[in-house]
Design an enzyme around this catalytic site. Structure first.
Site, PDB file in Angstrom:
ATOM      1  N   ASP B  94       6.823 -25.253  14.797  1.00 12.95           N
ATOM      2  CA  ASP B  94       8.205 -24.870  14.481  1.00 12.95           C
ATOM      3  C   ASP B  94       9.087 -26.096  14.737  1.00 12.95           C
ATOM      4  OD1 ASP B  94      10.451 -23.543  13.784  1.00 12.95           O
ATOM      5  OD2 ASP B  94      10.409 -22.104  15.441  1.00 12.95           O
ATOM      6  N   ALA B  95       9.218 -26.901  13.703  1.00 14.16           N
ATOM      7  CA  ALA B  95       9.810 -28.236  13.840  1.00 14.16           C
ATOM      8  C   ALA B  95      11.091 -28.391  13.026  1.00 14.16           C
ATOM      9  CB  ALA B  95       8.797 -29.286  13.387  1.00 14.16           C
ATOM     10  N   LYS B  96      11.274 -27.541  12.048  1.00 15.06           N
ATOM     11  CA  LYS B  96      12.479 -27.536  11.213  1.00 15.06           C
ATOM     12  C   LYS B  96      12.824 -28.928  10.717  1.00 15.06           C
ATOM     13  CE  LYS B  96      14.134 -23.179  13.123  1.00 15.06           C
ATOM     14  NZ  LYS B  96      13.150 -22.889  14.183  1.00 15.06           N
ATOM     15  N   ARG B  97      11.823 -29.612  10.163  1.00 13.81           N
ATOM     16  CA  ARG B  97      12.013 -30.959   9.646  1.00 13.81           C
ATOM     17  C   ARG B  97      12.527 -30.933   8.211  1.00 13.81           C
ATOM     18  NH1 ARG B  97      10.916 -31.488  14.635  1.00 13.81           N
ATOM     19  NH2 ARG B  97       9.674 -33.251  15.400  1.00 13.81           N
TER      20      ARG B  97
END
Lengths: 270, 270
Positions: B94-97
């Site tokens: 869950d990095a929301k890159r």
């Protein structure tokens, strides 16, 4: 670092150049691959040769994360080197983070405390409570994506909400957030014609402007439409400078490209 | 992992639970702080106690980056442990890159190759060319933020563009992107009433649903409006499970909370 100190540096160095440290091991000179830490060796050489010509460095975190722990170590060494040797330089973690409140606080700690950057880039999609945790840090700056330099900017950012583009809503809405004086914005040089309108909404904020050079943006146009009373621009160049040569003369080539841009900036400032 | 394999696991375990591994050293049981790597020790204990009750784990990268190199090492150990001991489990970074093309490729390499996650969360603000580099990886999944669980979702995501909300434009537009079969979407449980409309646009895609429990979302409502013919849901709980107790009984407490959710899911599936 305060924005007043940043403006002083710009005036002193006659430059508002930001150099992007996007290190790709497939693109750096082959002789550096023998080093213990080729990424840091490359960055150190670039920084040593160009720090008098620029006011900011911007490592993009993707290029470090792609190399795992070694990459993160190289990022840490790079920011520590900058903070120790050149504390007058503004540092930007180009990380494009953003998450729900308590999670954004953890990202802010990562970049403002653990790595001690002056600023971090943040995506606005999740709204106010995803950005305000970054803004709570004193003398640290949150650089919000507004209008990016890529083609995909036209997918959502320029779509019209009730007579106004999405990115203008981002600019206007963000002005009401707590500690909004710590906001700066990303506006791509490839969209210089949008800058006059943007300056009507945020007349004084600093803009981080990628896309000059490799992506086709024009420095004169950006300055014509985007410069504020206190300059308010950081023009980024990454590939155009750091990969000006991929041979043993890469340091001289990077310094030469940086100086070309600095001289253009000096002419514009005078 | 393919989505077919994920559906098989859901049917076998009678669970579509995802456990969020958001490790905050201020919240974990004090006795773990004596360990060499308290973050990994905590994760390993949680995984050992809950892996039969869930089909996915989701470490949020912010919680690891906040601890610098040690945090990144703990993340690497966690994903390696999962891939070695429980290859049947779906893993989510869950990095929301999200960044311009060549940079998104570096992020994709970081999470799909270096860390070998099955999927990564990505923010849509920069559009098609910032997401397609993730989609190019075979049997890897890109979980695009659509409608998030936080209050800030109402700042931009639900604003109306030509009669349709921004998040619906994200859903519709993304369907035309190359390799869009590798897309999943984040839709917050706190907005379960939106799910019926969302299923009209993406009837079959998997949805990662945060916000059940601590954030107030309701499991029954999410399933009523969001379940597809092939289930199509991963319901995430983080704090509600991993911090069910902050004492020496944290493992039992986490297993108990997970089992409560799994039993509710089993009832819904049957």
């Amino acid at each position: 670092m305060t924005t007043t100190q940043l403006v002083q540096q710009i005036k002193k160095k006659k430059s508002f150049l930001c150099i992007g440290l996007d290190v790709d091991l497939n693109k750096i000179p082959k002789h550096l691959l023998k080093e213990d830490d080729p990424i840091f060796a490359f960055n150190k050489a670039i920084i040593d040769a160009t720090n008098h010509l620029c006011v900011a460095y911007k490592p993009n975190t993707a290029f470090y994360e792609a190399y795992g722990i070694k990459g993160w170590q190289a990022l840490e060494k790079t920011i520590n080197y900058l903070n120790e040797k050149h504390p007058e330089i503004f540092t930007i973690a180009d990380a494009k983070r953003g998450d729900i409140g308590n999670t954004s606080t953890m990202y802010a700690k990562a970049f403002f405390e653990d790595l001690a950057f002056d600023s971090v880039t943040v995506a606005p999609y999740m709204g106010k409570d995803s950005v305000e945790p970054f803004l709570a840090f004193e003398n640290k700056h949150t650089i919000l994506l507004a209008l990016t330099s890529n083609q995909g900017a036209f997918d959502f950012q320029t779509k019209n909400i009730e007579g106004k583009e999405v990115y203008k809503h981002v600019l206007e809405t963000s002005k009401s957030w707590k500690n909004s004086e710590n906001l700066m914005y990303v506006v791509g040089a490839t969209k210089a014609e949008f800058l006059a309108d943007i300056r009507k909404i945020i007349p004084n904020s600093f803009l981080l402007v990628p896309g000059v050079g490799a992506q086709g943006g024009n420095l004169q146009d950006v300055c014509k439409y985007g410069m504020s009373d206190t300059i308010g621009l950081l023009i980024n160049s990454s590939r155009g400078i750091i990969y000006a040569s991929n041979d043993t003369d890469f340091v001289e080539a990077a310094a030469k490209k940086s100086e070309e841009l600095q001289k253009q900036m000096e002419a514009i400032l005078s």
